[in-house]
Enzyme design. Structure first.
Site, mmCIF file in Angstrom:
data_model
loop_
_atom_site.group_PDB
_atom_site.id
_atom_site.type_symbol
_atom_site.label_atom_id
_atom_site.label_comp_id
_atom_site.label_asym_id
_atom_site.label_seq_id
_atom_site.Cartn_x
_atom_site.Cartn_y
_atom_site.Cartn_z
ATOM 1 N N HIS A 179 7.755 0.213 54.904
ATOM 2 C CA HIS A 179 7.198 0.972 54.475
ATOM 3 C C HIS A 179 6.444 0.911 52.950
ATOM 4 O O HIS A 179 7.588 1.109 52.238
ATOM 5 C CB HIS A 179 7.618 2.390 54.367
ATOM 6 C CG HIS A 179 6.942 3.673 54.197
ATOM 7 N ND1 HIS A 179 5.660 3.555 53.390
ATOM 8 C CD2 HIS A 179 6.710 4.923 54.737
ATOM 9 C CE1 HIS A 179 5.008 4.808 53.601
ATOM 10 N NE2 HIS A 179 5.857 5.569 53.953
ATOM 11 N N HIS A 182 2.212 5.041 50.123
ATOM 12 C CA HIS A 182 2.004 6.327 49.604
ATOM 13 C C HIS A 182 2.957 6.741 48.449
ATOM 14 O O HIS A 182 3.221 7.850 48.415
ATOM 15 C CB HIS A 182 2.500 7.029 50.846
ATOM 16 C CG HIS A 182 1.618 6.507 52.284
ATOM 17 N ND1 HIS A 182 1.925 7.237 53.444
ATOM 18 C CD2 HIS A 182 0.488 6.065 52.302
ATOM 19 C CE1 HIS A 182 1.201 6.911 54.321
ATOM 20 N NE2 HIS A 182 0.256 5.965 53.648
ATOM 21 N N TYR A 184 6.106 5.663 47.815
ATOM 22 C CA TYR A 184 7.461 5.542 48.086
ATOM 23 C C TYR A 184 7.906 4.064 47.289
ATOM 24 O O TYR A 184 7.184 3.507 46.651
ATOM 25 C CB TYR A 184 7.867 5.747 49.445
ATOM 26 C CG TYR A 184 7.370 6.914 49.971
ATOM 27 C CD1 TYR A 184 8.164 7.878 49.516
ATOM 28 C CD2 TYR A 184 6.077 7.190 50.884
ATOM 29 C CE1 TYR A 184 7.825 9.508 50.015
ATOM 30 C CE2 TYR A 184 6.081 8.448 51.483
ATOM 31 C CZ TYR A 184 6.632 9.641 50.783
ATOM 32 O OH TYR A 184 6.451 10.629 51.259
HETATM 33 C C1 LIG Z 1 2.980 14.975 59.574
HETATM 34 C C2 LIG Z 1 2.697 13.627 59.201
HETATM 35 C C3 LIG Z 1 3.864 12.674 58.682
HETATM 36 C C4 LIG Z 1 3.694 11.424 58.182
HETATM 37 N N1 LIG Z 1 4.781 10.620 57.997
HETATM 38 C C5 LIG Z 1 4.495 9.331 57.657
HETATM 39 C C6 LIG Z 1 5.272 8.326 57.488
HETATM 40 O O1 LIG Z 1 6.596 8.752 57.683
HETATM 41 N N2 LIG Z 1 5.008 7.239 57.134
HETATM 42 C C7 LIG Z 1 3.781 6.780 56.756
HETATM 43 O O2 LIG Z 1 3.584 5.595 56.438
HETATM 44 N N3 LIG Z 1 2.710 7.635 56.887
HETATM 45 C C8 LIG Z 1 3.107 9.096 57.318
HETATM 46 N N4 LIG Z 1 1.871 9.955 57.490
HETATM 47 C C9 LIG Z 1 0.702 9.319 57.481
HETATM 48 C C10 LIG Z 1 0.110 8.871 58.962
HETATM 49 O O3 LIG Z 1 0.642 7.725 59.265
HETATM 50 C C11 LIG Z 1 -1.446 8.609 58.762
HETATM 51 O O4 LIG Z 1 -1.650 7.395 57.952
HETATM 52 C C12 LIG Z 1 -2.233 9.721 58.456
HETATM 53 O O5 LIG Z 1 -1.739 10.732 58.812
HETATM 54 C C13 LIG Z 1 -3.671 9.462 58.675
HETATM 55 O O6 LIG Z 1 -3.825 9.301 59.999
HETATM 56 P P1 LIG Z 1 -4.639 10.342 60.941
HETATM 57 O O7 LIG Z 1 -5.900 10.803 60.198
HETATM 58 O O8 LIG Z 1 -5.141 9.903 62.109
HETATM 59 O O9 LIG Z 1 -3.711 11.717 61.105
HETATM 60 C C14 LIG Z 1 2.303 11.106 58.022
HETATM 61 C C15 LIG Z 1 1.215 11.928 58.418
HETATM 62 C C16 LIG Z 1 1.437 13.124 59.075
HETATM 63 C C17 LIG Z 1 0.184 14.084 59.454
#
Ligand SMILES: Cc1cc2nc3c(=O)[nH]c(=O)nc-3n(C[C@H](O)[C@H](O)[C@H](O)COP(=O)(O)O)c2cc1C
Length: 375
Positions: A179, A182, A184
């Site tokens: 990771h 974002h 981190y």
């Molecule tokens: C509830 C939630 C938790 C997420 N947790 C993570 C995470 O742990 N690690 C990460 O890299 N991105 C995380 N994301 C981002 C998602 O991996 C993804 O990039 C983002 O939701 C956009 O995709 P989508 O439009 O298909 O939802 C999270 C997103 C959501 C909605």
């Protein structure tokens, strides 16, 4: 609603093609995006977490990237409900998750995570560990908000990532995702806004990539040569949506080249809307640029399938959501290799089966209530 028969059959055909990530063959082009769910008390993924992932694998998701899971370092996390990727009980829980996903015909990689300066006081036994980062600066710019990492802190965290990756291979996972996105820890090093170091880990984009590249190299050293190492990164930060790591393709190349050289097999370029061009003068999105600059396979992500009618819905402030044809056109042009789906897969565990089966009209519209359960 207007889903044409030709869109549906194109989706089924194009998304069903297998793809190789180093030694792993992913059976199709659909990945589950990593999503933190906080359903693992004590950091242990239990039966409900196992069923949640296995259900999506059984319904055709080719590659599951798990929710972020903490590496074994005292400052890696802050929640006692986020799964950990260290400790006997925690790894035993994960081994069962991997086994269930394989039994359902899928492949799975854990997303290894250290949150760095995002950390607030944590859970026992780590409650008193400090937030750590390149310069003790939070993503929102707050200074002196934690500890600027010493060389021994850096070595410990590099070791923690390597240990987690070795554990992933040992307990049956198909690869790992690091990771680096974002805002981190790894991204805090990559981004000038949080990295003000004057040693080898700070300075120009190449120097700011040193820490992440050392983690990749350490991981590469402890896993088999054909074990895929995926690196997720983003321009945007959780606390700064408009932040950018790279303003030009040249700056992006400066960051990605050392990572690829250190042993990244595939990049996961995290964007919030996959159809937006990353730099002026080209339609390529971030995953497209990443593939062009590194030659590595890439995963795209961002609002795929979020709209109920798939073609003409609108989100948020009225930004148009692109339909499946735009995605398929880009896949056909080899702009990227896999498509990660987040929220749409929370809403509908059968999302992949419906898309791969040409049943687009059966997709369910996204409702944020899906965040509350592990169904
Ligand atoms: C509830 C939630 C938790 C997420 N947790 C993570 C995470 O742990 N690690 C990460 O890299 N991105 C995380 N994301 C981002 C998602 O991996 C993804 O990039 C983002 O939701 C956009 O995709 P989508 O439009 O298909 O939802 C999270 C997103 C959501 C909605």
């Amino acid at each position: 609603m207007t889903v044409t028969a030709s869109s549906a059959s194109r989706a089924a055909e194009i998304l069903s093609r297998p793809v190789a990530l180093n030694g792993l063959t992913v059976p199709n082009r659909i990945a589950m995006a990593p999503m933190t769910r906080k359903f693992s008390p004590g950091g242990v993924p239990g039966d409900d977490v196992r069923s949640y992932y296995a259900r999506r694998a059984a319904a055709g998701v080719g590659l599951i990237v798990t929710e972020g899971t903490y590496v074994g370092h005292e400052s890696a996390g802050e929640s006692n409900r986020v799964p950990r990727f260290h400790g006997e009980e925690q790894l035993a829980g994960w081994a069962k998750v991997a086994e269930a996903v394989h039994a359902a015909g899928g492949t799975i990689v854990p997303q290894l995570w250290h949150i760095g300066m995002v950390r607030k006081p944590g859970y026992p036994p780590y409650a008193d560990a400090p937030a750590v980062g390149p310069s003790g600066i939070r993503v929102d710019g707050t200074e002196n908000a934690g500890k600027a990492m010493t060389q021994s802190d850096l070595d410990d965290v590099i070791g923690a990532f390597a240990e987690a990756a070795a554990a992933a291979e040992r307990i049956g996972f198909d690869g790992v995702e690091l990771h680096g996105a974002h805002g981190y820890l790894l991204d805090q090093f990559l981004w000038a806004g949080t990295n003000r170091r004057t040693d080898a880990y700070g300075g120009d984009p190449v120097a700011r990539t040193t820490f992440a590249a050392e983690i990749v190299a350490a991981v590469r050293e402890v896993v088999s040569p054909d074990f895929p190492v995926i690196f997720r990164y983003s321009q945007w930060k959780q606390e700064a949506y408009d932040a950018r790591l790279a303003e030009t393709p040249e700056e992006l190349e400066a960051i990605l080249t050392p990572l690829a050289a250190a042993g990244v097999d595939a990049f996961h370029a995290s964007t919030r809307r996959y159809w937006l061009p990353e730099f002026e003068g080209s339609d390529l999105n971030l995953a497209g640029w990443t593939k062009k600059l590194t030659g590595r396979p890439t995963i795209t992500v961002g609002s795929v399938g979020l709209d109920g009618d798939f073609i003409r819905a609108f989100v948020g402030e009225g930004a148009p959501v692109q339909g499946i044809d735009e995605l398929l056109d880009r896949l056909e042009r080899d702009e990227f290799d896999l498509v990660a789906v987040g929220r749409a897969l929370l809403q509908d565990p059968e999302w992949a089966a419906k898309v791969l089966g040409g049943r687009l009209e059966e997709l369910k519209p996204y409702d944020a209530a899906a965040l509350n359960t592990l169904s």
